[in-house]
Design a protein around this motif. Structure first.
Motif, mmCIF file in Angstrom:
data_model
loop_
_atom_site.group_PDB
_atom_site.id
_atom_site.type_symbol
_atom_site.label_atom_id
_atom_site.label_comp_id
_atom_site.label_asym_id
_atom_site.label_seq_id
_atom_site.Cartn_x
_atom_site.Cartn_y
_atom_site.Cartn_z
ATOM 1 N N UNK A 416 -2.542 95.366 -8.349
ATOM 2 C CA UNK A 416 -3.405 94.187 -8.438
ATOM 3 C C UNK A 416 -4.863 94.573 -8.245
ATOM 4 N N UNK A 417 -5.144 95.467 -7.297
ATOM 5 C CA UNK A 417 -6.523 95.916 -7.079
ATOM 6 C C UNK A 417 -7.062 96.594 -8.332
ATOM 7 N N UNK A 418 -6.208 97.359 -8.987
ATOM 8 C CA UNK A 418 -6.626 98.036 -10.212
ATOM 9 C C UNK A 418 -6.935 97.021 -11.317
ATOM 10 N N UNK A 419 -6.119 95.975 -11.434
ATOM 11 C CA UNK A 419 -6.356 94.939 -12.454
ATOM 12 C C UNK A 419 -7.683 94.233 -12.237
ATOM 13 N N UNK A 420 -8.064 94.062 -10.965
ATOM 14 C CA UNK A 420 -9.289 93.335 -10.640
ATOM 15 C C UNK A 420 -10.492 94.267 -10.495
ATOM 16 N N UNK A 421 -10.279 95.546 -10.822
ATOM 17 C CA UNK A 421 -11.360 96.529 -10.727
ATOM 18 C C UNK A 421 -11.980 96.518 -9.326
ATOM 19 N N UNK A 422 -11.103 96.431 -8.314
ATOM 20 C CA UNK A 422 -11.549 96.391 -6.919
ATOM 21 C C UNK A 422 -11.321 97.753 -6.270
ATOM 22 N N UNK A 423 -12.236 98.141 -5.421
ATOM 23 C CA UNK A 423 -12.076 99.390 -4.669
ATOM 24 C C UNK A 423 -10.984 99.180 -3.619
ATOM 25 N N UNK A 424 -9.993 100.066 -3.587
ATOM 26 C CA UNK A 424 -8.885 99.956 -2.641
ATOM 27 C C UNK A 424 -9.065 100.956 -1.508
ATOM 28 N N UNK A 425 -8.994 100.466 -0.273
ATOM 29 C CA UNK A 425 -9.109 101.316 0.915
ATOM 30 C C UNK A 425 -7.791 101.217 1.678
ATOM 31 N N UNK A 426 -7.137 102.364 1.905
ATOM 32 C CA UNK A 426 -5.827 102.390 2.554
ATOM 33 C C UNK A 426 -5.946 102.868 4.001
ATOM 34 N N UNK A 427 -5.202 102.230 4.892
ATOM 35 C CA UNK A 427 -5.074 102.683 6.281
ATOM 36 C C UNK A 427 -3.613 102.528 6.700
ATOM 37 N N UNK A 428 -3.162 103.420 7.560
ATOM 38 C CA UNK A 428 -1.810 103.332 8.115
ATOM 39 C C UNK A 428 -1.897 103.347 9.633
ATOM 40 N N UNK A 429 -1.217 102.409 10.278
ATOM 41 C CA UNK A 429 -1.186 102.323 11.741
ATOM 42 C C UNK A 429 0.117 102.900 12.248
ATOM 43 N N UNK A 430 0.045 103.664 13.341
ATOM 44 C CA UNK A 430 1.255 104.253 13.910
ATOM 45 C C UNK A 430 1.459 103.895 15.373
ATOM 46 N N UNK A 431 0.362 103.764 16.118
ATOM 47 C CA UNK A 431 0.489 103.528 17.555
ATOM 48 C C UNK A 431 1.215 102.214 17.820
ATOM 49 N N UNK A 432 2.121 102.242 18.792
ATOM 50 C CA UNK A 432 2.956 101.084 19.077
ATOM 51 C C UNK A 432 2.425 100.323 20.292
ATOM 52 N N UNK A 433 2.148 99.022 20.106
ATOM 53 C CA UNK A 433 1.623 98.214 21.198
ATOM 54 C C UNK A 433 2.504 96.999 21.501
ATOM 55 N N UNK A 434 3.616 96.840 20.794
ATOM 56 C CA UNK A 434 4.559 95.784 21.125
ATOM 57 C C UNK A 434 5.751 96.439 21.815
ATOM 58 N N UNK A 435 6.708 95.632 22.236
ATOM 59 C CA UNK A 435 7.891 96.148 22.920
ATOM 60 C C UNK A 435 7.483 97.063 24.064
ATOM 61 N N UNK A 436 6.479 96.600 24.839
ATOM 62 C CA UNK A 436 6.018 97.346 25.999
ATOM 63 C C UNK A 436 5.325 98.641 25.649
ATOM 64 N N UNK A 437 4.929 98.815 24.386
ATOM 65 C CA UNK A 437 4.321 100.066 23.964
ATOM 66 C C UNK A 437 5.340 101.161 23.733
ATOM 67 N N UNK A 438 6.617 100.809 23.680
ATOM 68 C CA UNK A 438 7.682 101.800 23.562
ATOM 69 C C UNK A 438 8.043 102.032 22.100
ATOM 70 N N UNK A 439 7.405 103.029 21.487
ATOM 71 C CA UNK A 439 7.824 103.357 20.121
ATOM 72 C C UNK A 439 9.220 103.975 20.118
ATOM 73 N N UNK A 440 9.652 104.500 21.275
ATOM 74 C CA UNK A 440 11.019 105.004 21.378
ATOM 75 C C UNK A 440 12.010 103.867 21.139
ATOM 76 N N UNK A 441 11.698 102.685 21.655
ATOM 77 C CA UNK A 441 12.585 101.535 21.438
ATOM 78 C C UNK A 441 12.589 101.121 19.969
ATOM 79 N N UNK A 442 11.398 101.075 19.341
ATOM 80 C CA UNK A 442 11.325 100.704 17.929
ATOM 81 C C UNK A 442 12.174 101.658 17.094
ATOM 82 N N UNK A 443 12.039 102.950 17.346
ATOM 83 C CA UNK A 443 12.809 103.935 16.582
ATOM 84 C C UNK A 443 14.298 103.805 16.872
#
Length: 704
Positions: A416-443
């Motif tokens: 969709x960004x390409x169709x609208x000739x819009x600049x696309x900026x990608x970010x990925x979040x990894x740090x876990x702040x829910x479930x008490x901050x326990x990414x071990x629980x999420x996994x």
């Protein structure tokens, strides 16, 4: 960032069960992206246990051991590997009653010699070569930990540090103790033959009680115990900065603000020739990585600059909670929270910024059974959103797509960004702040459900998140209700495994559709208004005090959280012969009650009927639904399966529950953790000025 948080006595119990080292190794692999070496594992098994035994021997088994702890709040964005302190000991000082902290460097060195007489900073370790004096490493940790970016910012606390060489004698490491060795509050050295001195100093440094309270302050300072989203928004009413963004979150927020300043016109001095450039931010991340925190913070800051901003979502539960608990009586604020489908006709002029939360819930077209044909969308919904604003921000987690008509994917937005000739900026979040901050629980949840390819393993308590399995629905409800009555936020949710009856008669009575043996409870009300016995409408079930009497589903729980969450797994996902089996249910009409009942157990979700999804998609959507339900709690999840074989499997994976005081009941929580949840604001709009003054004293609130 930390690998484990546990009292010394609990760490020894965990080690006795042979669970400590595997847990630390899994956390290490997650954060470092590589397996822990044999040397690292051996050090944990030997050195941590030695230190824990010494704490117990000193009568300080309650002291909390924070293992492999980041020195500052911004370690994740620091160049190179993060500074990880081997152990941070946390408790109360016996005299000042202030938080007392000891930073510990654990060394298994048995013999040390001087490299050259001219310096005490460099020593030779047998079998390892030249090494810096450990006090120099501790000095770096100490300065970072006690700085304004440390986790105890704003608190007066006692802080020292020491190196523990439990395999060495004083004579064998004499160069470390010479008069010209580094000095400071962090320079103490203990060896095996100075153990009695260590025990005495531990008693002088820590009181017998109060460690859990200080550990809670530390976790809050690290952003692992966060103000619930709704509470933070109530304090601010969306106008103030109350969300403390961290690491990658802050990167994303800063980049959005910087981009807005470049491509959007100055509200005070509009440009004669409009800048037509469009920018799309695509931010991906799992549950609890802070997507909503970034979005809501950006909304507040951009509005404060005079920008026109809307916050769009595909969730009635999320919008309903915001409008009811935050924007109650404030029409202007409520109207800025909207739905994806509300942009069939683009605003004129376009919005400056459109923030699209839970973009995995995007639909192919914007439609409604209440709209006339000419009001229905004719093009892709994502194109309508891009046409509505100059700068569009999408927050997306493909693992939370739970309906077959939810088409939001990374690829969809890229195209969709390409169709609208819009600049696309990608970010990925990894740090876990829910479930008490326990990414071990999420996994653990993802592996349990088969959302990832990881093999499910027995849960290892980590001091951040708690899990248990109830034997009956009555037991699950008793636990959840007891915590809610004590002061915690709590809800019961279930897989969509029973028919869902609309409110009955003029009184709008709720039928008890969820039936497990003699235990019967209604679903949350399928209604836009209050029902019998003041049962709340579905859009605010998650935040209304009477919501505890009904059972929620994935559609009313997604995007929200509670301290405790009871999750009922139904017959749509059961364990058979070492694998998950997915079932579709069939209903029957009960002539006595004139309602539908279960004929064949399984899924009754009308959104995943056989005509709409094949078996593979059905299994994927059921897995995703339970993934959402099992990640709604910030402190504890209570599981129950209606299927005996599945329940036994869950119990096997959860393992033993009781490790001293790790069960985070309201009664067991330290006072610092008992933050009552805020009521809905009084009716009536408050001025931005008043909001700011009321929110200022809560500026330390932290949100995932």
């Amino acid at each position: 960032m930390l690998l484990l948080k546990m009292s010394a006595q609990d760490l020894l119990t965990l080690n006795a069960r042979r669970l400590m080292v595997p847990h630390l190794a899994a956390r290490w692999r997650h954060f470092r992206g590589a397996d822990a070496s044999f040397t690292e594992r051996s050090a944990w098994a030997e050195s941590l246990v030695s230190l824990a035994n010494d704490l117990v021997a000193a009568g300080r088994g309650n002291v909390e051991m924070i293992v492999e702890c980041a020195a500052t709040l911004d370690e994740s964005i620091r160049a190179g590997a993060p500074r990880l302190i081997d152990v941070v000991l946390v408790g109360r000082h016996p005299e000042s009653n202030r938080p007392s902290v000891q930073l510990v460097e654990l060394k298994r060195w048995s013999r040390v010699t001087r490299v050259e007489q001219a310096t005490a900073d460099l020593v030779y370790v047998q079998g390892m070569g030249a090494k810096a004096h450990p006090a120099l490493q501790l000095r770096e940790y100490y300065e970072a930990f006690t700085s304004g970016r440390g986790p105890f910012q704003g608190f007066a606390f006692e802080c020292k540090g020491f190196t523990y060489l439990h395999n060495a004698t004083e004579e064998s490491v004499r160069p470390l103790l010479e008069v010209d060795a580094p000095t400071g509050a962090y320079s103490h050295i203990y060896t095996s033959d100075r153990r009695e001195q260590l025990l005495s100093d531990l008693r002088r440094g820590f009181a017998e009680e109060g460690a859990s309270s200080v550990a809670e302050i530390l976790l809050q300072g690290m952003g692992l115990r966060n103000t619930p989203l709704l509470d933070a928004m109530i304090w601010s009413r969306g106008a103030d900065t109350v969300f403390t963004l961290r690491g990658r979150q802050k990167d994303v927020a800063d980049q959005i603000l910087e981009t807005a300043s470049k491509v959007l016109p100055d509200p005070k001095t509009p440009a004669l020739i409009p800048d037509e450039r469009r920018v799309v931010f695509l931010v991906t991340g799992g549950a609890g990585t802070g997507k909503s925190a970034i979005g809501l913070q950006m909304k507040a800051e951009l509005e404060a600059q005079g920008r026109t901003v809307n916050y769009a979502s595909g969730s009635r539960a999320f919008n309903g909670a915001m409008q009811e608990h935050v924007g109650y009586g404030d029409r202007e604020f409520r109207d800025t929270f909207t739905y994806f489908r509300n942009f069939v006709t683009p605003p004129d002029p376009p919005l400056d910024v459109l923030i699209c939360d839970e973009a995995h819930r995007l639909r192919d077209r914007s439609t409604s059974r209440f709209w006339r044909p000419e009001q229905q969308g004719t093009g892709p919904q994502v194109d309508e959103l891009l046409a509505a604003s100059r700068l569009t921000v999408f927050f997306l987690d493909e693992a939370q797509s739970v309906r077959p008509n939810e088409v939001g994917t990374v690829k969809l937005i890229e195209e969709a960004a390409d169709r609208h000739d819009a600049k696309l900026v990608r970010y990925a979040l990894r740090e876990q702040f829910r479930c008490g901050g326990s990414d071990a629980y999420i996994r653990w949840v993802q592996a349990l459900l088969g959302v990832t390819d990881e093999m499910p393993e027995q849960w290892t308590p980590d001091g951040l998140m708690h899990i248990e399995v109830a034997d009956t629905p009555e037991e699950l409800e008793r636990i959840i209700r007891a915590e809610a009555l004590a002061g915690a936020s709590a809800r019961m949710v279930a897989g969509y495994c029973w028919p869902w009856t609309k409110p009955q008669g003029e009184s709008k009575r709720l039928e008890a559709d969820v039936r497990i043996g003699s235990w019967h409870r209604p679903w949350n009300a399928d209604s836009d208004s209050y029902c019998e016995n003041d049962a709340p409408p579905s859009r605010i079930w998650s935040v209304h005090k009477n919501g505890l009497d009904q059972i929620g589903c994935v559609y009313t729980a997604q995007g929200l959280e509670w301290d405790w969450c009871g999750v009922i797994m139904g017959e749509d996902m059961v364990r058979r012969e070492g694998k998950w089996v997915f079932r579709r249910g069939k209903e029957r009409h009960d002539p006595e009650s004139d309602v539908k009942r279960v004929a064949v157990p399984g899924s009754f979700d009308p959104k995943v009927k056989p005509a709409s999804v094949d078996d593979d998609d059905f299994a994927r959507l059921v897995r995703h639904a339970y993934h959402v339900l099992m990640t709604r709690a910030s402190r504890a999840t209570v599981l129950y399966s209606t299927d005996a074989e599945t329940r036994a499997y869950l119990k096997e994976l959860v393992g033993e529950v009781a490790i001293h005081g790790l069960r985070p009941t309201w009664e067991n929580l330290p006072q610092e953790a008992r933050r009552p949840h805020l009521p809905r604001p009084r009716r009536g709009r408050r001025s931005r000025r008043n909001r700011s003054s009321e929110g200022a004293h809560e500026a330390d609130l932290r949100l995932f």
